[in-house]
Design a protein around this motif. Structure first.
Motif, short mmCIF file in Angstrom:
data_model
loop_
_atom_site.label_atom_id
_atom_site.label_comp_id
_atom_site.label_asym_id
_atom_site.label_seq_id
_atom_site.Cartn_x
_atom_site.Cartn_y
_atom_site.Cartn_z
N ASP A 9 32.31 8.67 -23.33
CA ASP A 9 31.26 8.70 -24.89
C ASP A 9 30.69 7.31 -24.88
N ALA A 10 31.38 6.27 -24.69
CA ALA A 10 30.69 4.92 -24.91
C ALA A 10 29.91 4.75 -23.84
N GLY A 11 29.60 5.35 -22.80
CA GLY A 11 28.40 5.21 -21.92
C GLY A 11 28.88 4.80 -20.42
N TYR A 12 30.31 4.70 -20.42
CA TYR A 12 30.72 4.48 -18.85
C TYR A 12 30.91 5.63 -18.27
N LEU A 29 31.52 -4.15 -24.42
CA LEU A 29 30.56 -4.28 -23.18
C LEU A 29 30.04 -3.00 -22.86
N ALA A 30 30.10 -2.05 -23.43
CA ALA A 30 29.58 -0.57 -23.15
C ALA A 30 27.93 -0.56 -23.18
N PRO A 31 27.50 -0.03 -22.72
CA PRO A 31 25.83 0.09 -22.40
C PRO A 31 25.34 0.69 -23.79
N GLU A 32 24.34 0.18 -24.53
CA GLU A 32 23.84 0.74 -25.58
C GLU A 32 22.80 1.66 -25.13
#
Length: 316
Positions: free
Chosen positions: A27-30, A313-316
């Motif tokens: 869910d954080a984008g990883y 550091l998760a992608p925005e």
């Protein structure tokens, strides 16, 4: 967004205490979790846990050495993770180093190119469920057959730095894994493997705005890694031979302190991503813009909880 990977386990965090973080990652984008294998956890056990904790993540080893397990055991271990994460596991293999292979595991580090090539050929057959009886140039297999071949077989990627291994990856594997490079180095590596071929790189990220601290840690890592012959040759090929010569000379003389001191800031800043989380994300994105498919962040210690760094550091 493309792929965005993280290296686990995190330094200083017990493996069992990764559960909540791993659950958050998709869910954080990883998109990916990749492991390494030196003298901490093995490369496969964390992926078995991640397969249960976060079933959407792609899982990969970067890398499992080709010498430290017998070929049959390597196939069995890969098949186990592939069964736990169908179509989501990538078996990354490579030669590792004489320190790990010989000093720590009492195996001969001989003919690394040939051993890697032969291991890929064996794994292709074994993971497809074939009974393998074959005399390869570097080892011989008699009547090996997996009891539970995974469906589908996992992709196989090779750790590769210079043209020979990069070309072997292009010819016989499903992707190449590299590390210790700058965004400006990516096009040279991409040229060796061509387009439409997955290129993965571990990127060392120190999320701190304390420039001196980040460069100090970076110098320690660079002198430890880039003095290893395979990495020294890699950076000669990339064009850093002359600028790194003072480091190599001091290291060869047994003067580690000087070896660290003479590494130029520009080299540290090329190879170690540091700054605010936003600056670090932007720098990692430069690798992708230069031709990298899968950045795999390796969080370096800053004194803070590395789990919070992963979140930041998760992608925005």
């Amino acid at each position: 967004m493309g792929r965005w990977g993280i290296t686990l386990p995190l330094t200083g965090v017990p493996l069992a205490e990764h559960r909540e973080l791993v659950k958050e990652l998709p869910d954080a984008g990883y998109t990916d979790v990749w492991t390494a294998e030196t003298a901490g956890t093995d490369a496969f056990t964390p992926l078995a846990l991640a397969a249960e904790w976060a079933p959407r993540l792609r899982l990969g080893t970067a890398i499992a050495p080709v010498y430290t397990r017998g070929p049959g055991l390597l196939a069995m271990t890969a098949a186990t993770i592939a069964e736990l994460a169908p179509d989501r596991f990538v078996l990354g293999i490579g030669t590792s180093s004489p320190v790990i292979v010989t000093n720590w595991n009492s195996q001969e580090f001989t003919e690394p190119f040939a051993r890697t090539r032969d291991t890929v050929r064996f794994l292709r057959s074994a993971l497809a469920g074939e009974k393998v009886s074959q005399k390869y140039p570097t080892f011989e297999i008699s009547k090996f057959k997996l009891e539970r071949p995974p469906q589908p077989p996992p992709k196989i990627m090779l750790a590769a730095l210079r043209p020979g291994m990069l070309k072997l990856a292009r010819k016989q594997a499903d992707g190449a894994i590299t590390n210790w490079l700058a965004p400006s180095d990516v096009p040279k590596i991409r040229a060796e493997v061509g387009p439409d071929f997955e290129l993965v790189a571990r990127i060392f990220v120190c999320p701190t705005e304390d420039v001196a601290a980040a460069r100090g840690l970076g110098r320690l890592l660079i002198s430890s890694y880039l003095t290893v012959p395979v990495y020294a040759a890699f950076h000669d090929w990339l064009g850093r031979g002359e600028i790194l010569k003072p480091m190599h000379d001091a290291w060869a003389a047994g003067d580690r302190a000087t070896a660290n001191q003479v590494i130029p800031d520009e080299v540290v800043d090329d190879l170690i991503v540091h700054g605010s989380p936003q600056q670090c994300r932007e720098r990692v994105a430069e690798y992708v813009a230069a031709g990298l498919d899968t950045p795999v962040i390796n969080v370096l210690p800053t004194g803070d909880d590395p789990r919070e760094a992963v979140r930041a550091l998760a992608p925005e």
